[in-house]
Every structure is written in structure tokens, then in C-alpha cells.
Write a protein that holds these residues in place. Structure first.
Motif, PDB file in Angstrom:
ATOM      1  N   SER A  48       0.823  -1.212   0.000  1.00 27.26           N
ATOM      2  CA  SER A  48       0.000   0.000   0.000  1.00 27.26           C
ATOM      3  C   SER A  48       0.855   1.261   0.000  1.00 27.26           C
ATOM      4  CB  SER A  48      -0.937   0.004   1.214  1.00 27.26           C
ATOM      5  OG  SER A  48      -0.235   0.275   2.422  1.00 27.26           O
ATOM      6  N   VAL A  49       2.069   1.167   0.578  1.00 19.58           N
ATOM      7  CA  VAL A  49       2.977   2.323   0.589  1.00 19.58           C
ATOM      8  C   VAL A  49       3.377   2.692  -0.828  1.00 19.58           C
ATOM      9  CG1 VAL A  49       5.238   3.163   1.343  1.00 19.58           C
ATOM     10  CG2 VAL A  49       3.831   1.791   2.895  1.00 19.58           C
ATOM     11  N   PHE A  50       3.629   1.691  -1.662  1.00 17.44           N
ATOM     12  CA  PHE A  50       4.032   1.948  -3.045  1.00 17.44           C
ATOM     13  C   PHE A  50       2.872   2.478  -3.885  1.00 17.44           C
ATOM     14  CE2 PHE A  50       7.156  -1.126  -1.524  1.00 17.44           C
ATOM     15  CZ  PHE A  50       8.339  -0.531  -1.945  1.00 17.44           C
ATOM     16  N   LEU A  51       1.639   2.209  -3.461  1.00 20.68           N
ATOM     17  CA  LEU A  51       0.483   2.716  -4.184  1.00 20.68           C
ATOM     18  C   LEU A  51       0.171   4.162  -3.808  1.00 20.68           C
ATOM     19  CD1 LEU A  51      -1.925  -0.361  -3.978  1.00 20.68           C
ATOM     20  CD2 LEU A  51      -0.501   0.338  -5.910  1.00 20.68           C
ATOM     21  N   ALA A  52       0.668   4.618  -2.652  1.00 22.61           N
ATOM     22  CA  ALA A  52       0.391   5.984  -2.201  1.00 22.61           C
ATOM     23  C   ALA A  52       1.129   6.977  -3.085  1.00 22.61           C
ATOM     24  CB  ALA A  52       0.808   6.153  -0.745  1.00 22.61           C
ATOM     25  N   ASN A  53       0.491   8.118  -3.353  1.00 18.54           N
ATOM     26  CA  ASN A  53       1.129   9.125  -4.216  1.00 18.54           C
ATOM     27  C   ASN A  53       1.808  10.236  -3.430  1.00 18.54           C
ATOM     28  OD1 ASN A  53      -0.972  10.874  -3.407  1.00 18.54           O
ATOM     29  ND2 ASN A  53      -2.256  10.230  -5.112  1.00 18.54           N
ATOM     30  N   LYS A  54       1.905  10.080  -2.136  1.00 17.37           N
ATOM     31  CA  LYS A  54       2.668  11.018  -1.317  1.00 17.37           C
ATOM     32  C   LYS A  54       3.670  10.217  -0.507  1.00 17.37           C
ATOM     33  CE  LYS A  54      -0.956  14.558  -1.032  1.00 17.37           C
ATOM     34  NZ  LYS A  54      -1.805  13.957  -2.056  1.00 17.37           N
ATOM     35  N   LYS A  55       4.946  10.370  -0.825  1.00 19.20           N
ATOM     36  CA  LYS A  55       5.990   9.597  -0.174  1.00 19.20           C
ATOM     37  C   LYS A  55       6.426  10.296   1.112  1.00 19.20           C
ATOM     38  CE  LYS A  55       5.702   6.781  -3.581  1.00 19.20           C
ATOM     39  NZ  LYS A  55       4.857   5.589  -3.406  1.00 19.20           N
ATOM     40  N   THR A  56       5.776   9.918   2.202  1.00 20.60           N
ATOM     41  CA  THR A  56       6.053  10.471   3.515  1.00 20.60           C
ATOM     42  C   THR A  56       6.121   9.333   4.524  1.00 20.60           C
ATOM     43  OG1 THR A  56       3.719  10.739   4.049  1.00 20.60           O
ATOM     44  CG2 THR A  56       4.775  12.578   2.935  1.00 20.60           C
ATOM     45  N   PRO A  57       6.783   9.547   5.665  1.00 21.64           N
ATOM     46  CA  PRO A  57       6.854   8.469   6.666  1.00 21.64           C
ATOM     47  C   PRO A  57       5.493   7.959   7.120  1.00 21.64           C
ATOM     48  CG  PRO A  57       8.475  10.171   7.155  1.00 21.64           C
ATOM     49  CD  PRO A  57       7.649  10.694   6.022  1.00 21.64           C
ATOM     50  N   TYR A  58       4.484   8.846   7.235  1.00 19.23           N
ATOM     51  CA  TYR A  58       3.213   8.397   7.800  1.00 19.23           C
ATOM     52  C   TYR A  58       2.490   7.376   6.930  1.00 19.23           C
ATOM     53  CZ  TYR A  58       0.622  11.811   4.853  1.00 19.23           C
ATOM     54  OH  TYR A  58       0.087  12.521   3.806  1.00 19.23           O
ATOM     55  N   GLN A  59       2.897   7.201   5.678  1.00 14.86           N
ATOM     56  CA  GLN A  59       2.272   6.177   4.840  1.00 14.86           C
ATOM     57  C   GLN A  59       2.576   4.775   5.347  1.00 14.86           C
ATOM     58  OE1 GLN A  59       0.188   7.291   2.937  1.00 14.86           O
ATOM     59  NE2 GLN A  59       0.812   9.095   1.801  1.00 14.86           N
ATOM     60  N   PHE A  60       3.634   4.623   6.152  1.00 14.09           N
ATOM     61  CA  PHE A  60       4.005   3.306   6.678  1.00 14.09           C
ATOM     62  C   PHE A  60       3.189   2.914   7.904  1.00 14.09           C
ATOM     63  CE2 PHE A  60       7.644   4.424   4.151  1.00 14.09           C
ATOM     64  CZ  PHE A  60       8.141   3.213   3.681  1.00 14.09           C
ATOM     65  N   ILE A  61       2.289   3.782   8.347  1.00 12.38           N
ATOM     66  CA  ILE A  61       1.624   3.533   9.623  1.00 12.38           C
ATOM     67  C   ILE A  61       0.724   2.297   9.583  1.00 12.38           C
ATOM     68  CG2 ILE A  61      -0.451   4.955   9.228  1.00 12.38           C
ATOM     69  CD1 ILE A  61       0.049   6.005  12.145  1.00 12.38           C
ATOM     70  N   LEU A  62       0.238   1.922   8.406  1.00 12.20           N
ATOM     71  CA  LEU A  62      -0.617   0.739   8.321  1.00 12.20           C
ATOM     72  C   LEU A  62       0.149  -0.548   8.646  1.00 12.20           C
ATOM     73  CD1 LEU A  62      -2.766   1.463   5.130  1.00 12.20           C
ATOM     74  CD2 LEU A  62      -3.442   1.649   7.508  1.00 12.20           C
ATOM     75  N   MET A  63       1.467  -0.497   8.601  1.00 10.99           N
ATOM     76  CA  MET A  63       2.273  -1.676   8.913  1.00 10.99           C
ATOM     77  C   MET A  63       2.467  -1.868  10.413  1.00 10.99           C
ATOM     78  SD  MET A  63       5.243  -1.308   5.993  1.00 10.99           S
ATOM     79  CE  MET A  63       6.077  -2.791   6.582  1.00 10.99           C
ATOM     80  N   LEU A  64       2.166  -0.858  11.213  1.00  6.77           N
ATOM     81  CA  LEU A  64       2.541  -0.883  12.628  1.00  6.77           C
ATOM     82  C   LEU A  64       1.981  -2.065  13.415  1.00  6.77           C
ATOM     83  CD1 LEU A  64       2.692   2.798  13.888  1.00  6.77           C
ATOM     84  CD2 LEU A  64       4.432   1.399  12.794  1.00  6.77           C
ATOM     85  N   PRO A  65       0.704  -2.483  13.232  1.00  8.44           N
ATOM     86  CA  PRO A  65       0.232  -3.634  14.014  1.00  8.44           C
ATOM     87  C   PRO A  65       1.071  -4.896  13.788  1.00  8.44           C
ATOM     88  CG  PRO A  65      -1.622  -2.479  13.056  1.00  8.44           C
ATOM     89  CD  PRO A  65      -0.391  -1.878  12.455  1.00  8.44           C
TER      90      PRO A  65
END
Length: 460
Positions: A285-302
Motif C-alpha cells: 500500500s505504501v508503493f500505491l500511495a502518491n505522497k511519499k512520507t513516513p506516515y504512509q508506513f503507519i498501516l504496517m505498525l500492528p
């Protein structure tokens, strides 16, 4: 859990007290909320690729609190607390670990320290709450070896709603389908029910936009545009590596100690596989996001919290376990320190300067006016108001550039007539062409004598 919540509140309160510069994504969300609070519909009266439910949250917050991010931070703390409690409770409920413990809650709390923007009220952050609930239903499948109609229906609806907060969250669809395939004996009807329930929220949103004559915009800007426009590179690769260095090391240790360990029940072994698939899907999902920012990785946290917790609990010697835990705590606090004294200070490092709002004098020149920026520099909207729907340039440039299409010209004329900007800042050199094609614009605007590529509305 109360202590963990206090840690979360104190840490975020400390950030607010020390002073947080406004980021470009937050400014974008404020502009969206302001525009919608003026009665303009998303996609038809505001061109942006943001998901509709996230935009609705920003609209409500702007209506209640105005152009202030304090409410955003306070709501983010509340949502984070819900996420932490829900995540820890589901691990206890399904006996996912070797012991019932609050360590996962503490680890997840500390992971919010990885980057200061993890607790920004981003679309990805808001969708995470629903994603965790979907994960709850996945773990129930593992425990029962069969998905009930209710389980399938609710998990599909939750994932569909999560997608209306953040479109890349829909990648979790693959994990759910694979889980049904590998761990249940359900027939085709269950797959169809899940897909239908997943699509239903998207269909209802589409039906709403069809009702207001905006389905084409909904499809083009949200369903297609958010996945196809070129990504905004807010943070460079070297900073990504620095920010996620320590959590990545602990993650690999957790993966090694968890996946290659024979300890645990059959149910726990299956759950490890689920969390691995979950993490890989959220990485996609991070690679699908069009804004490359740290907060895009938050879905991985669990998933990351699950594997790190397993690593800490699997260390047999208490001394080594304590050392590993306190190194993790100090490392996360170190990331917090780095965020405050490197990210938050004003400097000209091109690797992150584009992430924060600039206080340059040129951006204050049009404060209090209604403006239109034909370009990607949102800094002008700090103290100014968006006029016309054209916020996201990468979605509107084809419309503004194609002056041969009569439909496009009529749409542009209608947009300007309904909400005439006092100032047009033309970074891309498109406005002269528009003035040639649209007599109204040629009559009403004149080029600024002092600033290049700026056009001012003539006074009546």
C-alpha cells in the motif's frame, strides 16, 4: 493501559508545547476543510484525490475549530488510544502470544515515536482503526477454521469503509481472500459475499456523487487519479532509511525469532502467517500511495508491533530481554529527539524542506485574499483562501491546458464565474493561454507590474 495512554498524551503534548511547524499535507487538509465548509462538494467543487471520508473529517473539524491543527492532534491522540487498546485486546482474545501481556500495547505506542508525523491525522492513520478491526475478524477465522456469513459481511464492510478513508488500504482485500482460501473450507458464495460487501461502501459513495452529478469526477479523481498521478517526494530515501533504521532491525529480529520458531500452538503458527501477509500487503500500500512520507508506513505498525513483541518475549535470558527492551525504548525516544531538533528546525536541506510550510515573505503577500495557484506550491494558502475548485494541479493540468475542448472551457468559465479569485499565481504559464481562449478572463485580469506570473483581478 492507563500508563501507556499517559505516555501517549505526554509525548504528543510535549511536541505541541515545543512547537510544531505546519506540514504541507496538513495545510492541504486545512484547505480542503475550508473549501468544503463553504458549501463546495468534494471532486465537483474541489479537485483533489483525497478519500471522501477523510475529507469529511477535515470538513467537520474546520467547521468546528477553524484553521487550526490543535484539534487534529487531539483527535489523533484519541484515535491512537483506541487503536492501541483494540490491538492489544485482540492479541489477548485470540491468544496470539505465549502469554497475555500489555507489551504489544507498549510496543505499538513506542512505534508511534518512529516519526513525528505518525500521529498526524492523516487518511492512512484514520483508516488504520478500521484495518485493525478487519484484522480482528481475520484472527477469528484462524481460531474457528471457518468464516461465518456475519464475519464475512462485517469484515468486507469495514474494509470498504477503510478504503473510503484511504484508498491503498484496500490492498488488505488480498489478505482476506487468501485467508479464506488457506484457512477455511468456505465455498464460492463466501468470497462473493465478501467482495460484494467490500464494494458496497464504494458503491454508496459513487451513488451519492451520481446523485449530485459528480460520479465522473469521483471515479477520475479518487478511484483512478489517486493511484495514477505521479508521487510527491516529500522525504528522500536517505532520511527514510535513517528514520526506520532501528525499527527495521528489530522487525527482522522479530521475523527471524517468530517465523523460524516451532514454539506455539497451531493457532499461533497460523496467526504468524496472517501477520506476515498483513505486513506485506500494507507494505504494498505504501508503493500505491502518491505522497511519499513516513506516515504512509503507519498501516504496517500492528504487524511490526506483533513481531517485535514476539522477539522481546522469546528471549530466554531476562538480562538480554531487558537490554533489548530498553534499547528499543531509547531508540524510539531518540527518533522523537531527532524529529524535534532536526525535522522541526528551519533549514535549507532540500531533503525535507519541501515537507514543511515555508514562512517566506512572498507567501504572506496575499494574506486574506481569495487566490488560485496554478501549480504545486501550496504555501500560498497559509493565510489565503482557495478560489475555484483547482487545488490539486496534477489532476487539473490537463483540464486547464486543453483549451480546444469546449466542455473544458465551459467548466473553467463556470468555475471562475462562481468563485472569482482576486489573485492568480501562475507557476506553470497556463493563464495567458486561458485568457486568450476565454474573453471573460482577459477582461477581468491584468498582469501584476511587480511580480512575474501573477495576475490581479481588476477592480470594478
Amino acid at each position: 493501559m492507563i500508563l501507556i495512554f499517559l505516555i501517549l498524551c505526554i509525548s504528543r503534548g510535549l511536541i505541541l508545547w515545543l512547537g510544531v511547524p505546519l506540514s504541507i499535507p496538513e495545510l492541504n487538509w486545512l484547505v480542503i476543510g475550508e473549501r468544503m465548509s463553504d458549501g463546495h462538494h468534494l471532486y465537483t467543487g474541489l479537485v483533489d484525490d483525497i478519500a471522501p471520508l477523510s475529507a469529511t473529517v477535515y470538513w467537520i473539524l474546520y467547521t468546528l475549530f477553524g484553521k487550526s491543527v490543535v484539534a487534529y492532534h487531539l483527535l489523533a491522540i484519541l484515535i491512537a488510544a483506541i487503536q492501541i487498546v483494540t490491538f492489544n485486546n485482540l492479541l489477548i482474545k485470540y491468544k496470539s502470544l505465549s502469554e497475555n501481556t500489555y507489551v504489544p500495547a507498549l510496543v505499538l505506542t513506542l512505534l508511534y515515536f518512529v516519526s513525528f508525523d505518525f500521529l498526524m491525522l492523516s487518511p492512512a492513520f484514520m483508516s488504520l482503526t478500521l484495518v485493525i478491526l478487519v484484522l480482528d475478524y481475520l484472527l477469528e477465522i484462524i481460531q474457528t477454521n471457518r468464516a461465518s456469513h456475519y464475519n464475512v459481511l462485517i469484515s468486507g464492510l469495514l474494509l470498504g469503509i477503510a478504503t473510503l478513508f484511504y484508498l491503498p488500504a484496500g490492498v488488505l482485500l488480498l489478505v482476506v481472500i487468501l485467508s479464506y482460501l488457506f484457512y477455511t473450507g468456505n465455498g464460492l458464495q463466501y468470497y462473493l459475499l465478501f467482495i460484494a460487501s467490500f464494494i458496497q461502501p464504494l458503491f454508496v459513495a459513487g451513488l451519492y456523487y451520481y446523485w449530485i452529478d459528480g460520479f465522473e469526477e469521483y471515479a477520475n479523481y479518487f478511484l483512478i487519479g489517486s493511484l495514477t498521478i505521479n508521487a510527491y517526494e516529500y522525504v528522500t530515501l536517505d532520511l527514510f532509511l535513517f528514520i526506520f533504521g532501528l525499527p527495521t532491525i528489530y522487525l527482522f529480529l522479530g521475523l527471524f525469532s517468530t517465523l523460524f520458531s516451532a514454539r506455539g500452538t497451531v493457532n499461533q503458527q497460523k496467526q504468524k502467517q496472517i501477520f506476515l501477509m498483513f505486513m506485506l500487503a500494507m507494505a504494498l500500500s505504501v508503493f500505491l500511495a502518491n505522497k511519499k512520507t513516513p506516515y504512509q508506513f503507519i498501516l504496517m505498525l500492528p504487524a511490526v508491533a506483533f513481531f517485535i513483541t514476539n522477539f522481546l518475549l522469546n528471549i530466554k535470558r531476562k538480562l538480554f530481554s531487558s537490554i533489548a527492551f530498553y534499547l528499543f525504548v531509547l531508540g524510539m525516544l531518540g527518533n522523537f529527539y531527532f524529529s524535534k531538533f532536526v525535522f522541526f528546525r528551519e533549514f535549507d536541506d532540500a531533503s525535507i524542506s519541501s515537507f514543511f510550510v515555508s514562512i517566506d515573505e512572498k507567501y504572506q503577500r496575499y494574506a486574506g485574499k481569495k487566490i488560485l495557484v496554478i501549480g504545486e506550491d501550496l504555501n500560498y494558502y497559509q493565510n489565503a483562501k482557495l478560489a475555484t475548485p483547482y487545488l490539486e494541479y496534477r489532476l487539473t493540468r490537463q483540464l486547464l491546458n486543453d483549451t480546444q475542448d469546449v466542455k473544458n472551457l465551459l467548466a473553467i468559465i463556470a468555475a471562475f464565474e462562481a468563485d472569482m479569485p482576486e489573485v492568480v499565481i501562475d507557476e506553470k504559464g497556463l493563464f495567458p493561454k486561458l485568457r486568450e481562449s476565454i474573453p471573460l478572463l482577459n477582461e477581468r485580469y491584468q498582469r501584476s507590474l511587480t511580480t512575474a506570473d501573477v495576475y490581479l483581478l481588476k477592480k470594478d
